[in-house]
Write an enzyme that holds these catalytic residues in place. Structure first.
Site: not given
Ligand code: NAP
Ligand code: MG
Length: 528
Positions: A290, A324
């Site tokens: 997602e 998002c």
């Molecule tokens: P993010 O930076 O992509 O991080 C999401 C998760 O992935 C965090 O737990 C992060 O850990 C982890 N992560 C990062 N690198 C990784 C790797 N190499 N391997 C495994 N896990 C890893 O996203 P965010 O800043 O938290 O959230 C914002 C994003 O989420 C936006 O793009 C938003 O649109 C999207 N989002 C989508 C939805 C949907 O339903 N489509 C809903 C909500 C949010 P760390 O925090 O420790 O880096």
């Protein structure tokens, strides 16, 4: 929540809750604030686990406030959590689904009982205003219950198939859906409760065992969900909660061959990397992604402009533009452009910014230093390329000095080929364009890699045209409660098309639970 008043909190009803809602929240906030700075373990195999390295969880509205100390989980912790989940799988997957449903329902009841404390933590940890924060928690309990209901509605996904016409034999054929094994849930900071808890409940109720890793900005909220699962009586190892860096602990989880499936909610870039890394294995494993959005609103010359203005500003700036589903682009038909833009600017300037736990505040801070810097860079770029109608600045005076506060920003006159029309900024900045026709608006709206949510304001006939042509998984017409935001389980199952999601089936919807199971056909032949 608040059953005694008949009020049900959702993202569409949250704008005017009953008074007792505020009293409960304030009491819980005081209790939570009296307990800050404590150390919290991970939970692996039913035991508290502490690691050598720790990290601090700070309040983005006041970075001097340390909310808690959390474990910087290592690669070994990742492996141990997977091993614990693997060990628990045999019994949990063989537990009758009705018993799993009962346990998850019990956890949902615990979430309800703890909703004000959990909401206070979400507000402090994410910087969400109080109604948004409580919404995140209430949504989680509803996602738990939706998963249980879905299991019941489908009788555990056990279906009698046809009988082969075999003279002299009785053939029985049964289709059963069975869990995959160890399921990994990696969640983002912005809905730390619902987007950790929702996939977790789906994985568990279907018989998988769980390892969950929250975003490093929001470990506390996820810990509180883990405690609800623990206190509901889920057996040791069935759920495991680990904390630590995405590129270290998270990457180790992704690379482990004993992980059977993953639900990742987060950014496009990390999601696509996980998709590729996860594919380096002996067989194809289910991957529920997602991802981000670049959600448009289209406004027709026939629209109710007051509804459009309130819906667009709510969706553009709720949670500081860090949903998002945030409305980050608006295409307005020329005859109503000036009138709508004036209304949008007026409403935006009225939005109260400040401590998000305060009842009068609509906008809190952005999540961290990196988002704060992003906002400044985007604002500078947009100042050069377009016209900033309102906002464009960080707020640093008085109480704002200690947090990541920024002004909600509307931008006009940005050339339609500018890169920021297609890039998810994830801060409170929305760009506005004047279009000559609805067809032009639709062409622009669809011309991005994302396809999460979209909004429309116009006549009912135009709305049908919008539903047919827009490329997005969640679409709304004429909604003052939010142009592109505010989905609720059971009402608006949530998921994205194109670069916004991998499965084409929405969370909290009718087709969601089967994603967590694989089909097996049982053919039994008896001689007559
Ligand atoms: P993010 O930076 O992509 O991080 C999401 C998760 O992935 C965090 O737990 C992060 O850990 C982890 N992560 C990062 N690198 C990784 C790797 N190499 N391997 C495994 N896990 C890893 O996203 P965010 O800043 O938290 O959230 C914002 C994003 O989420 C936006 O793009 C938003 O649109 C999207 N989002 C989508 C939805 C949907 O339903 N489509 C809903 C909500 C949010 P760390 O925090 O420790 O880096
Ligand atoms: Mg992040």
């Amino acid at each position: 929540m608040a059953a005694d008043t008949g009020f049900k909190l959702t993202y569409a009803t949250m704008f005017n809750p009953p008074e007792e809602f505020h009293t409960h929240f304030e009491e819980a906030l005081a209790r939570v604030k009296a307990n800050l700075g404590k150390e919290h373990g991970m939970i692996i195999g039913g035991r508290e686990r502490y690691s050598a390295e720790k990290f601090e969880d700070r309040n983005p509205a006041n970075t001097e406030m340390v909310l808690g100390i959390f474990q910087k989980g290592s690669v070994q912790d990742a492996h141990d959590a997977i091993a614990a989940a693997k060990k628990a799988f045999r019994d949990w997957s063989r537990t009758p689904w009705q018993e799993r449903v009962a346990l998850i329902r019990k956890a949902a009841d615990l979430i309800d009982q703890r909703i004000y404390e959990m909401g206070a933590v979400v507000s402090l940890e994410v910087g969400k205003n109080r109604t948004e924060a409580l919404g995140d928690v209430a949504e989680t309990a509803d996602l738990f219950r939706y998963a249980c209901q879905s299991m019941e509605d489908h009788h555990g996904f056990i279906v009698e198939m046809g009988r082969d016409p075999l003279p002299g034999f009785l053939a029985t054929n049964t289709s059963v859906l069975r869990p995959y094994g160890v399921w990994l849930v990696i969640s983002p900071f912005n809905f730390p409760c619902a987007l950790t808890g929702g996939p977790a409940a789906a994985a568990l109720v279907t018989g998988n065992t769980l390892v969950m890793k929250p975003a490093s900005d929001t470990p506390w909220t996820a810990r509180l969900i883990a405690e609800c699962l623990r206190d509901a009586g889920l057996p040791d190892g069935v759920f495991n909660y680990v904390t630590g860096g995405g590129s270290t602990l998270g990457q180790a989880l992704i690379e482990h061959p004993d992980v059977a499936g993953v639900t990742f909610t987060g950014s496009y870039d990390v999601g696509m990397k996980i998709y590729r890394d996860f594919a380096r294995s002996a067989w194809v494993r289910p991957t529920i992604l997602e991802l981000g959005g670049k959600n448009p609103a289209i406004v027709s010359r026939h629209a109710n402009l007051d509804d459009a203005a309130i819906g667009i500003t709510r969706s553009a700036f709720g949670l500081q533009g860090q949903k998002c589903s945030a409305c980050s682009r608006v295409y307005i038909e020329a005859p109503v452009y000036d009138e709508l833009v004036e209304k949008l600017v007026t409403l935006t300037q009225k939005m109260k910014i400040g401590d998000p736990t305060d009842r009068s505040v609509y906008l809190g801070p952005v999540i961290n230093q990196s988002s704060y810097r992003d906002y400044q860079n985007f604002a500078e770029e947009l100042h050069q390329a377009g016209t900033i109608l309102t906002g464009g600045k960080v707020l640093t005076e008085g109480e704002f000095a200690r947090g990541y506060f920024v002004a909600p920003t509307l931008v006009a006159d940005l050339p339609l080929n500018h890169r920021l029309w297609k890039h998810e900024m994830f801060v409170p900045i929305t760009t506005l364009a004047r279009v000559q026709s609805l067809d032009e608006a639709m062409q622009l709206a669809n011309d991005v890699n994302y396809g999460l949510t979209a909004g429309f304001y116009g006549t009912p006939e135009e709305a049908q045209w919008f539903f047919e042509n827009i490329e997005a998984g969640v679409t709304y017409a004429n909604r003052p409660q939010g142009a592109t935001t505010g989905a609720w389980p059971g009402f608006q199952p949530f998921g994205g098309w194109k670069g916004s999601g991998a499965t084409g089936k929405n969370a909290g919807g009718v087709y969601y639970l089967p994603l967590y199971m694989r089909e097996q056909i049982h053919t039994l032949i008896q001689r007559l």
